[in-house]
Design an enzyme around this catalytic site. Structure first.
Site, PDB file in Angstrom:
ATOM      1  N   LYS A   1       0.855  -1.203   0.000  1.00 15.14           N
ATOM      2  CA  LYS A   1       0.000   0.000   0.000  1.00 15.14           C
ATOM      3  C   LYS A   1       0.889   1.249   0.000  1.00 15.14           C
ATOM      4  O   LYS A   1       0.665   2.176  -0.789  1.00 15.14           O
ATOM      5  CB  LYS A   1      -0.876   0.011   1.243  1.00 15.14           C
ATOM      6  CG  LYS A   1      -1.549   1.342   1.545  1.00 15.14           C
ATOM      7  CD  LYS A   1      -2.388   1.334   2.788  1.00 15.14           C
ATOM      8  CE  LYS A   1      -1.651   1.672   4.048  1.00 15.14           C
ATOM      9  NZ  LYS A   1      -1.401   3.081   4.303  1.00 15.14           N
TER      10      LYS A   1
ATOM     11  N   ASP B   1       4.940   0.913  12.038  1.00  7.34           N
ATOM     12  CA  ASP B   1       3.761   0.217  11.512  1.00  7.34           C
ATOM     13  C   ASP B   1       3.684  -1.233  11.976  1.00  7.34           C
ATOM     14  O   ASP B   1       2.681  -1.898  11.731  1.00  7.34           O
ATOM     15  CB  ASP B   1       3.748   0.255   9.981  1.00  7.34           C
ATOM     16  CG  ASP B   1       3.480   1.654   9.475  1.00  7.34           C
ATOM     17  OD1 ASP B   1       3.622   1.879   8.254  1.00  7.34           O
ATOM     18  OD2 ASP B   1       3.156   2.532  10.286  1.00  7.34           O
TER      19      ASP B   1
ATOM     20  N   ARG C   1       0.082  14.733  12.445  1.00 11.40           N
ATOM     21  CA  ARG C   1       0.520  14.461  11.059  1.00 11.40           C
ATOM     22  C   ARG C   1       0.717  15.770  10.261  1.00 11.40           C
ATOM     23  O   ARG C   1       0.127  15.968   9.207  1.00 11.40           O
ATOM     24  CB  ARG C   1      -0.474  13.558  10.339  1.00 11.40           C
ATOM     25  CG  ARG C   1      -0.902  12.308  11.081  1.00 11.40           C
ATOM     26  CD  ARG C   1       0.165  11.241  11.209  1.00 11.40           C
ATOM     27  NE  ARG C   1       0.610  10.660   9.979  1.00 11.40           N
ATOM     28  CZ  ARG C   1       0.046   9.608   9.376  1.00 11.40           C
ATOM     29  NH1 ARG C   1      -1.037   9.088   9.900  1.00 11.40           N
ATOM     30  NH2 ARG C   1       0.552   9.138   8.262  1.00 11.40           N
TER      31      ARG C   1
ATOM     32  N   ARG D   1      -8.346  -0.539   4.718  1.00  7.67           N
ATOM     33  CA  ARG D   1      -7.453   0.444   4.079  1.00  7.67           C
ATOM     34  C   ARG D   1      -6.148  -0.218   3.653  1.00  7.67           C
ATOM     35  O   ARG D   1      -5.512   0.215   2.705  1.00  7.67           O
ATOM     36  CB  ARG D   1      -7.115   1.582   5.054  1.00  7.67           C
ATOM     37  CG  ARG D   1      -8.310   2.347   5.541  1.00  7.67           C
ATOM     38  CD  ARG D   1      -7.898   3.567   6.298  1.00  7.67           C
ATOM     39  NE  ARG D   1      -7.099   4.452   5.432  1.00  7.67           N
ATOM     40  CZ  ARG D   1      -6.805   5.692   5.761  1.00  7.67           C
ATOM     41  NH1 ARG D   1      -7.183   6.176   6.917  1.00  7.67           N
ATOM     42  NH2 ARG D   1      -6.104   6.455   4.950  1.00  7.67           N
TER      43      ARG D   1
HETATM   44  C1  EPZ Z   1       4.277   7.128   6.142  1.00 10.39           C
HETATM   45  O1  EPZ Z   1       3.507   8.181   6.718  1.00 10.39           O
HETATM   46  C2  EPZ Z   1       3.360   5.906   6.097  1.00 10.39           C
HETATM   47  N1  EPZ Z   1       2.189   6.200   5.259  1.00 10.39           N
HETATM   48  C3  EPZ Z   1       2.909   5.550   7.513  1.00 10.39           C
HETATM   49  O2  EPZ Z   1       2.136   4.349   7.428  1.00 10.39           O
HETATM   50  C4  EPZ Z   1       4.148   5.259   8.361  1.00 10.39           C
HETATM   51  O3  EPZ Z   1       3.755   4.983   9.684  1.00 10.39           O
HETATM   52  C5  EPZ Z   1       5.071   6.485   8.331  1.00 10.39           C
HETATM   53  O4  EPZ Z   1       5.417   6.812   6.965  1.00 10.39           O
HETATM   54  C6  EPZ Z   1       6.366   6.244   9.098  1.00 10.39           C
HETATM   55  O5  EPZ Z   1       7.028   5.144   8.571  1.00 10.39           O
HETATM   56  C7  EPZ Z   1       2.317   6.108   3.914  1.00 10.39           C
HETATM   57  O6  EPZ Z   1       3.377   5.821   3.388  1.00 10.39           O
HETATM   58  C8  EPZ Z   1       1.078   6.394   3.107  1.00 10.39           C
HETATM   59  P1  EPZ Z   1       6.346  10.676   8.082  1.00 10.39           P
HETATM   60  P2  EPZ Z   1       4.072   9.709   6.665  1.00 10.39           P
HETATM   61  O7  EPZ Z   1       6.195  11.885   7.223  1.00 10.39           O
HETATM   62  O8  EPZ Z   1       4.711   9.951   5.359  1.00 10.39           O
HETATM   63  C9  EPZ Z   1       6.322  13.922  11.522  1.00 10.39           C
HETATM   64  C10 EPZ Z   1       0.294   2.944   7.781  1.00 10.39           C
HETATM   65  O9  EPZ Z   1      -0.173   2.419   8.802  1.00 10.39           O
HETATM   66  N2  EPZ Z   1       6.274  14.904  10.416  1.00 10.39           N
HETATM   67  O10 EPZ Z   1       7.627   9.916   8.040  1.00 10.39           O
HETATM   68  O11 EPZ Z   1       2.973  10.611   7.085  1.00 10.39           O
HETATM   69  C11 EPZ Z   1       4.989  13.207  11.672  1.00 10.39           C
HETATM   70  O12 EPZ Z   1       4.102  13.966  12.462  1.00 10.39           O
HETATM   71  C12 EPZ Z   1       0.745   4.392   7.811  1.00 10.39           C
HETATM   72  O13 EPZ Z   1       0.443   2.353   6.688  1.00 10.39           O
HETATM   73  C13 EPZ Z   1       6.330  16.264  10.701  1.00 10.39           C
HETATM   74  O14 EPZ Z   1       6.434  16.661  11.857  1.00 10.39           O
HETATM   75  O15 EPZ Z   1       5.173   9.637   7.812  1.00 10.39           O
HETATM   76  C14 EPZ Z   1       5.376  11.918  12.352  1.00 10.39           C
HETATM   77  O16 EPZ Z   1       5.488  12.143  13.744  1.00 10.39           O
HETATM   78  C15 EPZ Z   1       0.518   5.036   9.164  1.00 10.39           C
HETATM   79  N3  EPZ Z   1       6.265  17.165   9.681  1.00 10.39           N
HETATM   80  C16 EPZ Z   1       6.753  11.632  11.766  1.00 10.39           C
HETATM   81  O17 EPZ Z   1       7.230  12.872  11.227  1.00 10.39           O
HETATM   82  C17 EPZ Z   1       6.125  16.756   8.370  1.00 10.39           C
HETATM   83  O18 EPZ Z   1       6.080  17.633   7.464  1.00 10.39           O
HETATM   84  C18 EPZ Z   1       6.720  10.583  10.664  1.00 10.39           C
HETATM   85  O19 EPZ Z   1       6.000  11.106   9.601  1.00 10.39           O
HETATM   86  C19 EPZ Z   1       6.055  15.367   8.094  1.00 10.39           C
HETATM   87  C20 EPZ Z   1       6.124  14.464   9.123  1.00 10.39           C
END
Ligand code: EPZ
Length: 417
Positions: A22, A304, A120, A396
């Site tokens: 996904k 995850d 997020r 999902r």
């Molecule tokens: C991706 O989310 C995945 N989703 C998530 O999987 C996964 O848990 C996550 O990466 C971490 O591995 C998809 O790929 C669609 P991040 P993403 O940006 O891109 C903070 C699942 O269950 N952050 O690495 O949103 C954020 O708040 C889902 O399949 C900022 O602060 O993850 C979080 O605490 C859940 N500012 C951390 O970084 C930003 O601009 C990780 O976020 C971006 C992120």
């Protein structure tokens, strides 16, 4: 709304196949906006989030089809707005920002809300695009971005954001000049996106490491591409095999990409052996022991898989801890597991799990995708019946889960709530 009903206490045995990822398919689908001409993606899982993404592509002016596990897409008349009604159901829609800014010099994307696991924010995405020449204003809940022509920049992420790295990767493929992304996310799904873009003619190097370099090109060409298997789905089946004291042969398993999970499972007393047809998983000697886990960006232990490992630790001999360092609220499954007899205490972002003899089935509530997977796995091992409500969360990210589990012996079916 649907619920999943599970009669627990059955050991799972047999082969189980992993679907396409996904979290690789979502960014790659949005990257399909970039190339001229038709693109065909194979091994795309039939999931709610995929259908949502295809709806977004249609709204943005692409012509798409989804037959079996193959998606074909071609841009017809590109629009620049991703509407709130759609973005609110899937925050990964924000990944259309990079391609639209690169191609159209403008994008209006609803600011994705938070979700059950955290706020997020997307500030790191926007800061990076501002360095590439874009300006943004927030107008009635929409991020409105504009730029003349994106320019390559030297970007340094405060945090190795997966989505931020993917968004910039897509935009940089088209920007003028060179972009360097420092402290880039190293997740396999980022690598899969880079490989797709390279197949379309992008010039990218360093993907999979913390420093990615992109030389912008004037155009990309549509291509065929096969999406990688889903490492989190595979990891969930590893836990299900150990949880039910069964033996599963996990086919299409991205074993290398699960190194940190395999390491912890082996420490708990799970045997995982690669062989011709897949990875064979079972308990090594019947007993499981607790471990200590801290979730980290890749190649550290993936957030995850946190809920699933917690569930397994509920039946281990002794205690273990899990520190969740990626998301601020990713323990929604804890109270539901406690209702099934688990012994878990929370202290801030750390959970202390003490193993118990057995868990008992109960009606429980899913709150997010991976929490729902952990409740299903708990129900498989618990004595008696478990009803996992709000199973749309599970839909999902897990393709045909009840069919796959039934095929290896589970007593599981779907009912109206
Ligand atoms: C991706 O989310 C995945 N989703 C998530 O999987 C996964 O848990 C996550 O990466 C971490 O591995 C998809 O790929 C669609 P991040 P993403 O940006 O891109 C903070 C699942 O269950 N952050 O690495 O949103 C954020 O708040 C889902 O399949 C900022 O602060 O993850 C979080 O605490 C859940 N500012 C951390 O970084 C930003 O601009 C990780 O976020 C971006 C992120």
């Amino acid at each position: 709304m649907d619920k999943l009903v599970i009669e627990g206490g059955v050991s799972l045995n047999g082969p189980i196949r992993v679907s396409g990822s996904k979290n690789a398919a979502l960014p790659i689908l949005l990257a399909c906006i970039l190339p001229e001409g038709p693109v065909c993606l194979h091994n795309v899982p039939r999931l709610r989030d995929i259908h949502t993404t295809l709806k977004l592509l249609d709204i943005l002016g692409c012509e798409t089809s989804f037959e079996g596990n193959t998606v074909c897409s071609e841009v017809k008349d590109l629009k620049i707005e991703a509407p709130y009604d759609l973005v609110k159901t899937m925050r990964a829609s924000v990944l259309c920002l990079g391609p639209l800014l690169a191609l159209k010099g403008e994008a209006k994307v609803a600011l994705p809300g938070g979700c059950a696991i955290g706020a997020r924010p997307v500030d790191l995405h926007l800061t990076a695009f501002e360095q590439m020449g874009a300006t943004f204003d927030l107008d009635s809940g929409y991020i409105h971005g504009k730029c003349d022509k994106l320019k390559g920049a030297h970007i340094h992420f405060d945090f190795p954001t997966v989505g931020g790295t993917e968004n910039v990767l897509m935009a940089a493929s088209f920007a003028e000049g060179e972009t360097i992304i420092e402290n880039a996310a190293r997740e396999p799904e980022v690598v899969d996106l880079a490989n797709f873009l390279i197949a379309c003619g992008a010039k990218i190097s360093g993907h999979g490491t913390s420093i990615i370099t992109v030389q912008g090109v004037p155009s990309l060409k549509g291509s065929n591409y096969k999406v990688m298997p889903d490492r989190i789905e595979a990891g969930t089946y590893m836990v299900a095999a150990a949880m039910t004291d069964g033996e599963l042969l996990i086919q299409d398993c991205p074993f290398q990409e699960l190194e940190s999970v395999v390491y912890k499972l082996r420490k708990m007393g799970v045997s995982l052996e690669e062989e011709e047809g897949g990875v064979r998983v079972r308990r090594a000697n019947g007993l499981l022991s607790g471990v200590d886990i801290t979730t980290q960006p890749y190649p550290g232990f993936p957030t995850d898989m946190q809920a699933q490992l917690m569930t397994l630790m509920c039946l281990a001999n002794g205690a273990g801890t899990i520190e969740e360092k990626i998301f601020e609220n990713r323990f929604m499954h804890v109270q539901e597991l406690v209702r099934m007899g688990a012994n878990i205490k929370l202290k801030g972002r750390t959970a202390m799990i003490r193993g118990v003899e057995r868990m008992t089935g109960a009606p429980v509530m899913a709150s997010d995708l991976r929490a729902s997977a952990s409740l299903v796995v708990a129900g498989l091992a618990a004595e008696g019946r478990t009803d996992v409500q709000r199973i749309y969360h599970l839909d999902r990210g897990y393709e045909k889960l009840e069919d796959k589990l039934s095929a290896v012996g589970a007593k599981v079916w779907r009912e109206k709530e």
